[in-house]
Design a protein around this motif. Structure first.
Motif, PDB file in Angstrom:
ATOM      1  N   VAL A  21      38.476  34.409  40.239  1.00  0.00           N
ATOM      2  CA  VAL A  21      38.134  34.979  41.529  1.00  0.00           C
ATOM      3  C   VAL A  21      38.639  34.085  42.660  1.00  0.00           C
ATOM      4  O   VAL A  21      38.416  32.883  42.665  1.00  0.00           O
ATOM      5  CB  VAL A  21      36.607  35.199  41.636  1.00  0.00           C
ATOM      6  CG1 VAL A  21      36.181  35.551  43.044  1.00  0.00           C
ATOM      7  CG2 VAL A  21      36.177  36.289  40.666  1.00  0.00           C
ATOM      8  N   TYR A  22      39.309  34.703  43.614  1.00  0.00           N
ATOM      9  CA  TYR A  22      39.859  34.003  44.772  1.00  0.00           C
ATOM     10  C   TYR A  22      38.766  33.727  45.803  1.00  0.00           C
ATOM     11  O   TYR A  22      38.713  32.660  46.398  1.00  0.00           O
ATOM     12  CB  TYR A  22      40.979  34.861  45.376  1.00  0.00           C
ATOM     13  CG  TYR A  22      41.489  34.391  46.707  1.00  0.00           C
ATOM     14  CD1 TYR A  22      42.317  33.280  46.803  1.00  0.00           C
ATOM     15  CD2 TYR A  22      41.150  35.061  47.879  1.00  0.00           C
ATOM     16  CE1 TYR A  22      42.785  32.841  48.027  1.00  0.00           C
ATOM     17  CE2 TYR A  22      41.622  34.637  49.113  1.00  0.00           C
ATOM     18  CZ  TYR A  22      42.439  33.525  49.170  1.00  0.00           C
ATOM     19  OH  TYR A  22      42.896  33.093  50.385  1.00  0.00           O
ATOM     20  N   ARG A  23      37.881  34.702  46.040  1.00  0.00           N
ATOM     21  CA  ARG A  23      36.800  34.539  47.009  1.00  0.00           C
ATOM     22  C   ARG A  23      35.520  35.172  46.492  1.00  0.00           C
ATOM     23  O   ARG A  23      35.538  36.214  45.853  1.00  0.00           O
ATOM     24  CB  ARG A  23      37.130  35.219  48.345  1.00  0.00           C
ATOM     25  CG  ARG A  23      38.099  34.480  49.199  1.00  0.00           C
ATOM     26  CD  ARG A  23      37.451  33.285  49.903  1.00  0.00           C
ATOM     27  NE  ARG A  23      38.383  32.627  50.774  1.00  0.00           N
ATOM     28  CZ  ARG A  23      39.168  31.613  50.423  1.00  0.00           C
ATOM     29  NH1 ARG A  23      39.123  31.140  49.211  1.00  0.00           N
ATOM     30  NH2 ARG A  23      39.979  31.067  51.295  1.00  0.00           N
ATOM     31  N   LEU A  49      41.697  43.211  44.747  1.00  0.00           N
ATOM     32  CA  LEU A  49      40.655  43.867  43.964  1.00  0.00           C
ATOM     33  C   LEU A  49      39.316  43.243  44.350  1.00  0.00           C
ATOM     34  O   LEU A  49      39.110  42.039  44.184  1.00  0.00           O
ATOM     35  CB  LEU A  49      40.923  43.668  42.474  1.00  0.00           C
ATOM     36  CG  LEU A  49      39.869  44.126  41.486  1.00  0.00           C
ATOM     37  CD1 LEU A  49      39.516  45.583  41.673  1.00  0.00           C
ATOM     38  CD2 LEU A  49      40.342  43.879  40.073  1.00  0.00           C
ATOM     39  N   ILE A  50      38.439  44.070  44.899  1.00  0.00           N
ATOM     40  CA  ILE A  50      37.109  43.614  45.304  1.00  0.00           C
ATOM     41  C   ILE A  50      36.099  44.354  44.442  1.00  0.00           C
ATOM     42  O   ILE A  50      36.156  45.584  44.338  1.00  0.00           O
ATOM     43  CB  ILE A  50      36.844  43.901  46.799  1.00  0.00           C
ATOM     44  CG1 ILE A  50      37.914  43.220  47.663  1.00  0.00           C
ATOM     45  CG2 ILE A  50      35.438  43.449  47.195  1.00  0.00           C
ATOM     46  CD1 ILE A  50      37.879  43.619  49.131  1.00  0.00           C
ATOM     47  N   ASP A  89      31.041  31.205  36.970  1.00  0.00           N
ATOM     48  CA  ASP A  89      31.671  32.134  36.034  1.00  0.00           C
ATOM     49  C   ASP A  89      32.787  32.922  36.703  1.00  0.00           C
ATOM     50  O   ASP A  89      33.830  33.171  36.107  1.00  0.00           O
ATOM     51  CB  ASP A  89      30.643  33.112  35.453  1.00  0.00           C
ATOM     52  CG  ASP A  89      29.805  32.497  34.344  1.00  0.00           C
ATOM     53  OD1 ASP A  89      30.150  31.383  33.881  1.00  0.00           O
ATOM     54  OD2 ASP A  89      28.811  33.131  33.949  1.00  0.00           O
ATOM     55  N   ALA A  90      32.554  33.337  37.934  1.00  0.00           N
ATOM     56  CA  ALA A  90      33.558  34.117  38.664  1.00  0.00           C
ATOM     57  C   ALA A  90      34.855  33.339  38.784  1.00  0.00           C
ATOM     58  O   ALA A  90      35.945  33.872  38.554  1.00  0.00           O
ATOM     59  CB  ALA A  90      33.036  34.487  40.050  1.00  0.00           C
ATOM     60  N   MET A 142      38.301  39.391  44.343  1.00  0.00           N
ATOM     61  CA  MET A 142      37.187  38.943  45.180  1.00  0.00           C
ATOM     62  C   MET A 142      35.911  39.557  44.624  1.00  0.00           C
ATOM     63  O   MET A 142      35.905  40.720  44.225  1.00  0.00           O
ATOM     64  CB  MET A 142      37.397  39.386  46.627  1.00  0.00           C
ATOM     65  CG  MET A 142      38.615  38.765  47.267  1.00  0.00           C
ATOM     66  SD  MET A 142      38.759  39.224  48.998  1.00  0.00           S
ATOM     67  CE  MET A 142      40.456  38.761  49.317  1.00  0.00           C
ATOM     68  N   LEU A 143      34.865  38.762  44.597  1.00  0.00           N
ATOM     69  CA  LEU A 143      33.576  39.211  44.087  1.00  0.00           C
ATOM     70  C   LEU A 143      32.613  39.328  45.255  1.00  0.00           C
ATOM     71  O   LEU A 143      32.460  38.397  46.041  1.00  0.00           O
ATOM     72  CB  LEU A 143      33.051  38.206  43.056  1.00  0.00           C
ATOM     73  CG  LEU A 143      31.870  38.652  42.226  1.00  0.00           C
ATOM     74  CD1 LEU A 143      32.270  39.776  41.274  1.00  0.00           C
ATOM     75  CD2 LEU A 143      31.318  37.483  41.428  1.00  0.00           C
ATOM     76  N   LEU A 144      31.973  40.476  45.355  1.00  0.00           N
ATOM     77  CA  LEU A 144      31.065  40.768  46.455  1.00  0.00           C
ATOM     78  C   LEU A 144      29.671  40.947  45.876  1.00  0.00           C
ATOM     79  O   LEU A 144      29.492  41.690  44.916  1.00  0.00           O
ATOM     80  CB  LEU A 144      31.531  42.071  47.118  1.00  0.00           C
ATOM     81  CG  LEU A 144      30.971  42.486  48.441  1.00  0.00           C
ATOM     82  CD1 LEU A 144      31.324  41.466  49.516  1.00  0.00           C
ATOM     83  CD2 LEU A 144      31.525  43.837  48.828  1.00  0.00           C
TER      84      LEU A 144
END
Length: 154
Positions: free
Chosen positions: A100-102, A52-53, A93-94, A80-82
């Motif tokens: 969040v993994y990345r 999930l991105i 926070d992520a 993953m946060l983009l």
């Protein structure tokens, strides 16, 4: 890897980012795209998503808030946060709230993102295997306990 096709959900309120992502990765993965968190949640509810991105800055809800909101119902996808914004508190926070993994910067580097997807999928599969092994061990433990009780009663 595996014969299973990696499924990815990418959520971003900018349609051109969604189009670029799908164009870059559609031949290798099963891609789902969503322009909002609500649309992304529906896709999650109806599909087995491995990766999930999500974009961080979206109208109504941030990527971190979205990831945090789905943890209980959808704990398995690798997150993953983009984002195009380097904000250290968002990174913290992520990791802490959204698991969040990345954290990936926009514009993304295609090879780097591809490697992060592969690594994320490996983590997904390891977690899945670990969960199955834990369940198998608990079942074996229950059977052993039953056999020992039978032996003590006889």
């Amino acid at each position: 890897m595996t014969d299973e096709q990696i499924t990815i959900l990418y959520i971003d309120d900018e349609p051109h980012n969604l189009t670029a992502f799908k164009a870059a990765f559609r031949r290798e993965y099963t891609i789902f795209i969503a322009e909002s968190a609500a649309e992304g949640r529906k896709i999650l509810d109806n599909n087995d998503i491995h990766i999930l991105i999500t974009d961080q800055r979206m109208p109504n809800i941030t990527g971190i808030e979205f990831l945090e909101s789905i943890l209980e119902i959808h704990p398995n996808p690798i997150r993953m946060l983009l984002t195009g914004y380097a904000d250290i508190s968002a990174v913290i926070d992520a990791i802490n709230k959204g698991q969040v993994y990345r954290y990936i910067s926009k514009p993304w580097d295609e090879q780097e993102l591809r490697q992060n997807i592969k690594n994320g999928y490996d983590v997904y599969m390891l977690r899945k295997k670990n969960k199955q092994l834990t369940e198998d061990l608990a079942s074996a433990n229950d059977q052993l306990e039953f056999l020992l009780r039978q032996k003590l009663l006889s």
